[in-house]
Design a protein around this motif. Structure first.
Motif, PDB file in Angstrom:
ATOM      1  N   VAL A  93      -4.247   2.655   1.455  1.00 24.36           N
ATOM      2  CA  VAL A  93      -5.338   3.742   1.747  1.00 24.36           C
ATOM      3  C   VAL A  93      -6.198   2.809   0.461  1.00 24.36           C
ATOM      4  CG1 VAL A  93      -6.723   5.334   1.377  1.00 24.36           C
ATOM      5  CG2 VAL A  93      -4.234   5.813   1.776  1.00 24.36           C
ATOM      6  N   ALA A  94      -7.567   2.375   1.651  1.00 24.15           N
ATOM      7  CA  ALA A  94      -8.209   1.355   1.673  1.00 24.15           C
ATOM      8  C   ALA A  94      -7.725   0.053   0.612  1.00 24.15           C
ATOM      9  CB  ALA A  94      -9.388   2.024   0.186  1.00 24.15           C
ATOM     10  N   GLY A  95      -6.935  -0.961   1.262  1.00 28.85           N
ATOM     11  CA  GLY A  95      -6.100  -1.671   0.546  1.00 28.85           C
ATOM     12  C   GLY A  95      -5.297  -1.372  -0.586  1.00 28.85           C
ATOM     13  N   TYR A  96      -5.687  -0.086  -0.954  1.00 29.55           N
ATOM     14  CA  TYR A  96      -4.171   0.016  -2.258  1.00 29.55           C
ATOM     15  C   TYR A  96      -2.779   1.024  -2.226  1.00 29.55           C
ATOM     16  CZ  TYR A  96      -3.695   1.305  -7.018  1.00 29.55           C
ATOM     17  OH  TYR A  96      -2.434   1.249  -8.087  1.00 29.55           O
TER      18      TYR A  96
ATOM     19  N   ALA B  11     -11.384   4.967   5.085  1.00 33.19           N
ATOM     20  CA  ALA B  11     -11.146   4.136   3.678  1.00 33.19           C
ATOM     21  C   ALA B  11      -9.710   4.245   4.765  1.00 33.19           C
ATOM     22  CB  ALA B  11     -10.391   6.185   3.065  1.00 33.19           C
ATOM     23  N   ARG B  12     -10.513   3.109   5.230  1.00 33.50           N
ATOM     24  CA  ARG B  12      -9.727   1.308   5.659  1.00 33.50           C
ATOM     25  C   ARG B  12     -10.119   0.306   4.602  1.00 33.50           C
ATOM     26  NH1 ARG B  12     -11.714   1.005  12.125  1.00 33.50           N
ATOM     27  NH2 ARG B  12     -10.425   3.008  12.924  1.00 33.50           N
ATOM     28  N   PRO B  13      -8.893  -0.083   4.469  1.00 33.46           N
ATOM     29  CA  PRO B  13      -7.799  -0.643   5.272  1.00 33.46           C
ATOM     30  C   PRO B  13      -6.791   0.205   5.239  1.00 33.46           C
ATOM     31  CG  PRO B  13      -7.802  -2.546   4.219  1.00 33.46           C
ATOM     32  CD  PRO B  13      -9.099  -1.986   4.134  1.00 33.46           C
TER      33      PRO B  13
ATOM     34  N   ASP C  75      -6.842  10.776  -3.808  1.00 34.39           N
ATOM     35  CA  ASP C  75      -6.436  10.012  -5.326  1.00 34.39           C
ATOM     36  C   ASP C  75      -6.706   8.985  -4.858  1.00 34.39           C
ATOM     37  OD1 ASP C  75      -6.580  10.095  -8.367  1.00 34.39           O
ATOM     38  OD2 ASP C  75      -6.625  12.155  -8.130  1.00 34.39           O
ATOM     39  N   PHE C  76      -6.405   7.572  -6.377  1.00 37.89           N
ATOM     40  CA  PHE C  76      -5.647   6.653  -6.380  1.00 37.89           C
ATOM     41  C   PHE C  76      -5.139   6.787  -7.294  1.00 37.89           C
ATOM     42  CE2 PHE C  76      -9.611   5.183  -3.506  1.00 37.89           C
ATOM     43  CZ  PHE C  76      -9.311   4.934  -2.437  1.00 37.89           C
ATOM     44  N   GLY C  77      -5.116   7.567  -7.916  1.00 41.89           N
ATOM     45  CA  GLY C  77      -4.178   7.966  -9.140  1.00 41.89           C
ATOM     46  C   GLY C  77      -3.794   7.512 -10.541  1.00 41.89           C
TER      47      GLY C  77
END
Length: 217
Positions: free
Chosen positions: A154-157, A140-142, A103-105
């Motif tokens: 996570v995943a560049g975020y 969930a890379r990178p 969850d990216f918020g």
């Protein structure tokens, strides 16, 4: 006179120590929180993703959030249902399946100039001794970590920053390491350790003075 001096010093020391124990405004940070899915609910993990090794059939959750501590941290907004996450991933000998919720918020949680991606759910099939961090890396890379092994992206975020300190009163942001938060005194005011040290010095100084006058007498 001697008793009055010692009593006064002790009273002042107690007052200063009391100030150190008083309530302080909690400092908030922007960071990736880590959760374990248990019985259709989320529990804040007591270990980091690099050391926790989830069992087959469990769920690991990651939520980008702004909070001062785990009690206020935002939980992943997707329920930790392993069957729903991994029903299309058949079991394999010598491997385990870990449901992963990322969850990216919210936009309010995002650093300036960035927008959070849509939440994602995956089923990571990893080696039997894999950590939660390895399960996350499988789907969930990178990932990005700091020198202290703190999960930063996570995943560049997000694109930059790690455990950024957030000043809500002014809406300003400044970088701060988790170590600085643990050491205290990073909010510009005196730390509890400083107050406690002053209290101890006051008591020791008064006692030393009393002993010196006693010898001269």
């Amino acid at each position: 006179m001697r008793r009055a001096t010692l009593a006064g010093a002790a009273l002042l020391a107690c007052t200063v120590t009391g100030l150190a124990a008083g309530p302080a405004q909690a400092q908030e940070y922007r960071y990736w929180s880590f959760w374990e899915g248990k019985d259709s609910s989320w529990t804040y993990a007591t270990e980091g993703p690099g050391t926790l090794r989830p069992a087959d059939g469990t769920v690991a959750g990651f939520r980008f959030t702004v909070s001062a501590d785990s009690a206020a941290a935002g939980k992943p907004r997707t329920a930790p249902g392993f069957d729903a996450l991994c029903r299309d991933t058949p079991a394999k000998e010598g491997r385990k399946r870990i449901g992963v919720v990322v969850d990216f918020g919210t936009a309010a949680d995002a650093p300036g100039g960035e927008r959070p991606p849509a939440s994602r759910t995956e089923c990571a099939q990893v080696s039997e001794d894999a950590s939660a961090g390895e399960a996350l890396a499988a789907v969930a890379r990178p990932l990005r970590y700091d020198a202290g092994a703190l999960l930063c992206a996570v995943a560049g975020y997000p694109k930059a920053g790690c455990a950024e300190r957030v000043n809500d009163s002014k809406g300003a942001r400044s970088a701060a390491s988790p170590g600085a938060a643990a050491d205290g005194g990073d909010d510009g005011g005196p730390s509890a350790g400083l107050f406690g040290g002053i209290a101890v010095l006051l008591v020791l100084g008064a006692a030393a003075g009393w002993r010196l006058r006693r010898r001269r007498g």
